[in-house]
Design an enzyme around this catalytic site. Structure first.
Site, PDB file in Angstrom:
ATOM      1  N   GLY A 142     -18.158   7.655 -32.021  1.00  0.00           N
ATOM      2  CA  GLY A 142     -19.032   8.736 -31.543  1.00  0.00           C
ATOM      3  C   GLY A 142     -19.740   8.306 -30.274  1.00  0.00           C
ATOM      4  O   GLY A 142     -19.182   7.549 -29.461  1.00  0.00           O
ATOM      5  N   HIS A 180     -14.251  10.752 -44.460  1.00  0.00           N
ATOM      6  CA  HIS A 180     -13.976  12.082 -43.886  1.00  0.00           C
ATOM      7  C   HIS A 180     -12.526  12.153 -43.427  1.00  0.00           C
ATOM      8  O   HIS A 180     -12.031  11.266 -42.726  1.00  0.00           O
ATOM      9  CB  HIS A 180     -14.895  12.359 -42.687  1.00  0.00           C
ATOM     10  CG  HIS A 180     -16.352  12.328 -43.020  1.00  0.00           C
ATOM     11  ND1 HIS A 180     -16.895  13.002 -44.092  1.00  0.00           N
ATOM     12  CD2 HIS A 180     -17.389  11.698 -42.417  1.00  0.00           C
ATOM     13  CE1 HIS A 180     -18.203  12.793 -44.133  1.00  0.00           C
ATOM     14  NE2 HIS A 180     -18.518  11.997 -43.136  1.00  0.00           N
ATOM     15  N   ARG A 207      21.611  -6.421 -21.924  1.00  0.00           N
ATOM     16  CA  ARG A 207      20.823  -5.605 -20.993  1.00  0.00           C
ATOM     17  C   ARG A 207      19.848  -4.764 -21.819  1.00  0.00           C
ATOM     18  O   ARG A 207      20.257  -4.113 -22.785  1.00  0.00           O
ATOM     19  CB  ARG A 207      21.771  -4.706 -20.193  1.00  0.00           C
ATOM     20  CG  ARG A 207      21.124  -3.948 -19.054  1.00  0.00           C
ATOM     21  CD  ARG A 207      22.209  -3.293 -18.207  1.00  0.00           C
ATOM     22  NE  ARG A 207      21.669  -2.671 -16.996  1.00  0.00           N
ATOM     23  CZ  ARG A 207      21.225  -1.419 -16.946  1.00  0.00           C
ATOM     24  NH1 ARG A 207      21.271  -0.654 -18.010  1.00  0.00           N
ATOM     25  NH2 ARG A 207      20.747  -0.935 -15.818  1.00  0.00           N
ATOM     26  N   ASP A 213      12.719  -5.709 -16.198  1.00  0.00           N
ATOM     27  CA  ASP A 213      13.348  -5.535 -17.525  1.00  0.00           C
ATOM     28  C   ASP A 213      12.873  -6.626 -18.485  1.00  0.00           C
ATOM     29  O   ASP A 213      12.698  -6.391 -19.683  1.00  0.00           O
ATOM     30  CB  ASP A 213      14.875  -5.656 -17.426  1.00  0.00           C
ATOM     31  CG  ASP A 213      15.532  -4.413 -16.836  1.00  0.00           C
ATOM     32  OD1 ASP A 213      14.837  -3.390 -16.666  1.00  0.00           O
ATOM     33  OD2 ASP A 213      16.754  -4.474 -16.562  1.00  0.00           O
ATOM     34  N   PRO A 263       0.817  -1.231   0.000  1.00  0.00           N
ATOM     35  CA  PRO A 263       0.000   0.000   0.000  1.00  0.00           C
ATOM     36  C   PRO A 263       0.844   1.271   0.000  1.00  0.00           C
ATOM     37  O   PRO A 263       0.495   2.253  -0.643  1.00  0.00           O
ATOM     38  CB  PRO A 263      -0.819  -0.138   1.290  1.00  0.00           C
ATOM     39  CG  PRO A 263      -0.922  -1.615   1.507  1.00  0.00           C
ATOM     40  CD  PRO A 263       0.356  -2.213   0.998  1.00  0.00           C
ATOM     41  N   GLU A 304       3.228  -2.832 -13.674  1.00  0.00           N
ATOM     42  CA  GLU A 304       4.644  -3.088 -14.027  1.00  0.00           C
ATOM     43  C   GLU A 304       5.437  -1.790 -14.277  1.00  0.00           C
ATOM     44  O   GLU A 304       6.288  -1.725 -15.156  1.00  0.00           O
ATOM     45  CB  GLU A 304       4.750  -4.066 -15.192  1.00  0.00           C
ATOM     46  CG  GLU A 304       4.255  -5.442 -14.763  1.00  0.00           C
ATOM     47  CD  GLU A 304       4.807  -6.577 -15.568  1.00  0.00           C
ATOM     48  OE1 GLU A 304       5.957  -6.498 -16.012  1.00  0.00           O
ATOM     49  OE2 GLU A 304       4.070  -7.562 -15.744  1.00  0.00           O
ATOM     50  N   GLY A 305       5.123  -0.786 -13.473  1.00  0.00           N
ATOM     51  CA  GLY A 305       5.820   0.498 -13.581  1.00  0.00           C
ATOM     52  C   GLY A 305       4.977   1.485 -14.355  1.00  0.00           C
ATOM     53  O   GLY A 305       4.722   1.294 -15.545  1.00  0.00           O
ATOM     54  N   THR A 306       4.559   2.568 -13.687  1.00  0.00           N
ATOM     55  CA  THR A 306       3.683   3.556 -14.334  1.00  0.00           C
ATOM     56  C   THR A 306       4.406   4.215 -15.527  1.00  0.00           C
ATOM     57  O   THR A 306       5.633   4.102 -15.675  1.00  0.00           O
ATOM     58  CB  THR A 306       3.306   4.677 -13.346  1.00  0.00           C
ATOM     59  OG1 THR A 306       4.525   5.332 -12.948  1.00  0.00           O
ATOM     60  CG2 THR A 306       2.593   4.144 -12.119  1.00  0.00           C
ATOM     61  N   ILE A 331      -2.058  -7.741  -6.254  1.00  0.00           N
ATOM     62  CA  ILE A 331      -1.329  -8.941  -6.690  1.00  0.00           C
ATOM     63  C   ILE A 331      -2.153  -9.719  -7.727  1.00  0.00           C
ATOM     64  O   ILE A 331      -3.201 -10.312  -7.404  1.00  0.00           O
ATOM     65  CB  ILE A 331      -0.965  -9.837  -5.481  1.00  0.00           C
ATOM     66  CG1 ILE A 331      -0.163  -9.010  -4.459  1.00  0.00           C
ATOM     67  CG2 ILE A 331      -0.197 -11.072  -5.943  1.00  0.00           C
ATOM     68  CD1 ILE A 331       1.068  -8.300  -5.013  1.00  0.00           C
TER      69      ILE A 331
HETATM   70  N1  CAA Z   1      18.914  -3.912 -13.511  1.00  0.00           N
HETATM   71  C1  CAA Z   1      19.846  -4.144 -12.562  1.00  0.00           C
HETATM   72  N2  CAA Z   1      20.074  -3.290 -11.521  1.00  0.00           N
HETATM   73  C2  CAA Z   1      19.299  -2.176 -11.471  1.00  0.00           C
HETATM   74  C3  CAA Z   1      18.315  -1.891 -12.415  1.00  0.00           C
HETATM   75  C4  CAA Z   1      18.133  -2.804 -13.486  1.00  0.00           C
HETATM   76  N3  CAA Z   1      17.219  -2.589 -14.429  1.00  0.00           N
HETATM   77  N4  CAA Z   1      17.712  -0.720 -12.098  1.00  0.00           N
HETATM   78  C5  CAA Z   1      18.310  -0.271 -10.978  1.00  0.00           C
HETATM   79  N5  CAA Z   1      19.270  -1.155 -10.609  1.00  0.00           N
HETATM   80  C6  CAA Z   1      20.179  -1.037  -9.473  1.00  0.00           C
HETATM   81  C7  CAA Z   1      20.943   0.273  -9.525  1.00  0.00           C
HETATM   82  O1  CAA Z   1      22.108   0.142 -10.318  1.00  0.00           O
HETATM   83  C8  CAA Z   1      21.269   0.512  -8.062  1.00  0.00           C
HETATM   84  O2  CAA Z   1      22.355  -0.346  -7.731  1.00  0.00           O
HETATM   85  P1  CAA Z   1      23.366  -0.060  -6.501  1.00  0.00           P
HETATM   86  O3  CAA Z   1      22.728  -0.619  -5.280  1.00  0.00           O
HETATM   87  O4  CAA Z   1      24.582  -0.818  -6.872  1.00  0.00           O
HETATM   88  O5  CAA Z   1      23.559   1.422  -6.416  1.00  0.00           O
HETATM   89  C9  CAA Z   1      20.029  -0.056  -7.364  1.00  0.00           C
HETATM   90  O6  CAA Z   1      19.430  -0.983  -8.278  1.00  0.00           O
HETATM   91  C10 CAA Z   1      19.036   1.017  -6.997  1.00  0.00           C
HETATM   92  O7  CAA Z   1      18.634   1.678  -8.162  1.00  0.00           O
HETATM   93  P2  CAA Z   1      17.942   3.119  -8.147  1.00  0.00           P
HETATM   94  O8  CAA Z   1      18.792   4.054  -7.355  1.00  0.00           O
HETATM   95  O9  CAA Z   1      17.613   3.480  -9.549  1.00  0.00           O
HETATM   96  O10 CAA Z   1      16.625   2.806  -7.282  1.00  0.00           O
HETATM   97  P3  CAA Z   1      15.374   3.718  -6.943  1.00  0.00           P
HETATM   98  O11 CAA Z   1      14.962   3.440  -5.550  1.00  0.00           O
HETATM   99  O12 CAA Z   1      15.605   5.143  -7.351  1.00  0.00           O
HETATM  100  O13 CAA Z   1      14.179   3.084  -7.854  1.00  0.00           O
HETATM  101  C11 CAA Z   1      12.860   2.754  -9.824  1.00  0.00           C
HETATM  102  C12 CAA Z   1      14.260   2.955  -9.208  1.00  0.00           C
HETATM  103  C13 CAA Z   1      13.090   2.619 -11.324  1.00  0.00           C
HETATM  104  C14 CAA Z   1      11.937   3.908  -9.575  1.00  0.00           C
HETATM  105  C15 CAA Z   1      12.246   1.437  -9.269  1.00  0.00           C
HETATM  106  O14 CAA Z   1      11.909   1.559  -7.919  1.00  0.00           O
HETATM  107  C16 CAA Z   1      11.038   0.980 -10.044  1.00  0.00           C
HETATM  108  O15 CAA Z   1      11.156   0.353 -11.115  1.00  0.00           O
HETATM  109  N6  CAA Z   1       9.830   1.248  -9.523  1.00  0.00           N
HETATM  110  C17 CAA Z   1       8.603   0.731 -10.155  1.00  0.00           C
HETATM  111  C18 CAA Z   1       8.224  -0.580  -9.569  1.00  0.00           C
HETATM  112  C19 CAA Z   1       7.261  -1.338 -10.435  1.00  0.00           C
HETATM  113  O16 CAA Z   1       7.385  -1.414 -11.640  1.00  0.00           O
HETATM  114  N7  CAA Z   1       6.281  -1.956  -9.795  1.00  0.00           N
HETATM  115  C20 CAA Z   1       5.355  -2.792 -10.498  1.00  0.00           C
HETATM  116  C21 CAA Z   1       5.034  -3.984  -9.647  1.00  0.00           C
HETATM  117  S1  CAA Z   1       4.687  -5.463 -10.543  1.00  0.00           S
HETATM  118  C22 CAA Z   1       3.123  -5.302 -11.143  1.00  0.00           C
HETATM  119  O17 CAA Z   1       2.614  -4.249 -11.320  1.00  0.00           O
HETATM  120  C23 CAA Z   1       2.450  -6.557 -11.585  1.00  0.00           C
HETATM  121  C24 CAA Z   1       1.149  -6.883 -10.971  1.00  0.00           C
HETATM  122  O18 CAA Z   1       0.929  -8.025 -10.601  1.00  0.00           O
HETATM  123  C25 CAA Z   1       0.091  -5.879 -10.900  1.00  0.00           C
END
Ligand code: CAA
Length: 382
Positions: free
Chosen positions: A338, A277, A310, A239, A128, A362-364, A157
């Protein structure tokens, strides 16, 4: 060389998935949306014909399909209904942490379960107060003798009410921020509590539940990867799965586009079909370009994974573009219809509601832009 020709196997997979979407999903999709029915029977059929768990390697009894294969399949099933595809495809998200970092024993046990029977698994990251900000999660995992004790609650979930097991993120070092999160596999029968599912705007055939872990005990070897490596496992998972969401968004857009084109050819105003149109033609043209561009980005982000590269930047490009495009295309499809587009007797309002979640889960759309900006400004990351 860049060659967009699909292999014979990929063409056959696309045909199988399209056929399934047309015969098994489309005829019931709008009814399931209205009733909010969970598509258990369709999941069982999809499992039986080999349209589920396609990323599980042959070593663990799966077919070992690639990410591009997955994207092709996901677009087709989502063309049928993205809510049903979310239910059918969610195992891919749930088991990716195992594929990325799980031990041989965990992979054999838990991937094996999905191969042997049409079971479901869920990915438990969101809380939450920790949606976009993953590192803010509060769920704890504490080592007690030969067990991990997990306590906390996860929300939104997918398939949560029906899952046989969960991949769960929890704080193992609460003072270490993102470096204090670990990932676990938690079987449902360890004492997991499932709370009622959400009544959603769209994708109403998918199940979205709250999952609570009331001091749930699991064996020590149910840790996935290294202790405190969970944040990176989560990012590496996303990813790998965001191209699938982009493919689903492309499927929704394609469905909305096809309905709009067919309606524009039939509906007559001012003495001609509205397709004559220019106002409508421009919308149709923009939709067509959006769909092509979505698919190209999706395929590129998937191919990078198949090449073992990557794909963080491309994954977010694809997810953000295709999700925004699906929302635009579905909204314009309603516009082409319409006033009728606003009525539930016509197909496109469901697609507009379904498209919205593409910009959220999966990330906004905003998180994708954060990832893109960071990757662009600091290409040495990762
Ligand atoms: N691959 C590998 N490592 C990564 C990475 C990646 N893609 N992205 C970040 N990292 C690493 C960074 O290099 C960093 O490493 P160090 O500890 O060595 O410094 C570490 O992870 C932290 O990275 P950030 O400083 O970028 O972390 P952050 O706290 O600023 O967050 C963010 C980054 C991109 C905002 C991340 O929090 C994020 O993706 N948030 C969204 C979450 C999300 O998508 N949730 C969806 C849930 S699943 C779902 O929705 C499915 C369902 O069932 C409904």
């Amino acid at each position: 060389m860049v060659d967009f020709t699909l292999s014979d196997e990929q063409l056959a997979l696309r045909e199988l998935a399209h056929d399934f979407a047309e015969k098994e999903i489309r005829p019931v999709a709008w009814q399931y949306d209205r009733d909010g029915t969970f598509p258990e029977a369709i999941i069982e059929k999809a499992w039986a014909v080999g349209l589920m768990n396609t990323h599980i390697p042959e070593l663990y009894g799966g077919v070992g399909a690639g990410y591009l294969d997955g994207a092709i399949l996901e677009e087709e099933l989502s063309w049928g209904c993205s809510g049903i595809q979310t239910s059918v495809g969610c195992n891919g998200l749930a088991v990716t942490p195992l594929l990325v970092a799980g031990s041989e024993e965990l992979k054999r046990e838990y991937l094996g379960r999905l191969v042997q029977a049409p079971l479901l698994a869920s990915f438990c990251l969101t809380e939450p107060d920790a949606g976009s900000d993953v590192a803010a999660m509060k769920t704890r995992a504490v080592r007690k003798g030969d067990r991990w004790v997990i306590s906390g609650s996860k929300c939104f979930i997918t398939n949560g009410s029906y899952a046989n097991f969960y991949t769960v993120y929890a704080k193992t070092d609460p003072d270490a921020g993102h470096r204090g999160i670990s990932c676990f596999v938690v079987p449902r029968d360890a004492g997991v509590i499932v709370d009622g599912h959400e009544d959603k705007m769209g994708q109403r055939a998918s199940n979205t539940a709250t999952i609570t872990f009331p001091d749930v005990e699991i064996p020590l070897d149910h840790l996935i990867g290294e202790e405190n490596a969970g944040f990176k496992i989560a990012m590496m998972t996303l990813d790998r799965t965001r191209p699938g969401v982009a493919a689903m968004a492309t499927g929704i857009a394609r469905a909305a586009f096809e309905f709009a084109v067919s309606y524009a050819r039939e509906r007559v105003t001012f003495g001609v079909p509205i397709a004559m149109h220019q106002a409508i033609q421009f919308m149709i043209a923009d939709m067509a370009t959006d769909i092509e561009a979505s698919r190209l980005l999706t395929w590129k982000s998937a191919v990078l994974l198949d090449q073992g590269k990557r794909n963080t930047l491309l994954s977010s490009h694809a997810k953000r573009f295709a999700a925004d495009a699906a929302m635009r295309v579905a909204t314009d499809a309603v516009q082409v219809y319409g006033g009728y587009g606003f009525i539930k007797d016509y197909p496109v309002e469901k697609l507009m509601r379904d498209a919205k979640i593409m910009q959220l889960y999966e990330g906004t759309a905003q998180i994708q832009r954060i990832v893109i900006a960071r990757e662009v400004l600091d290409p040495a990351r990762g």
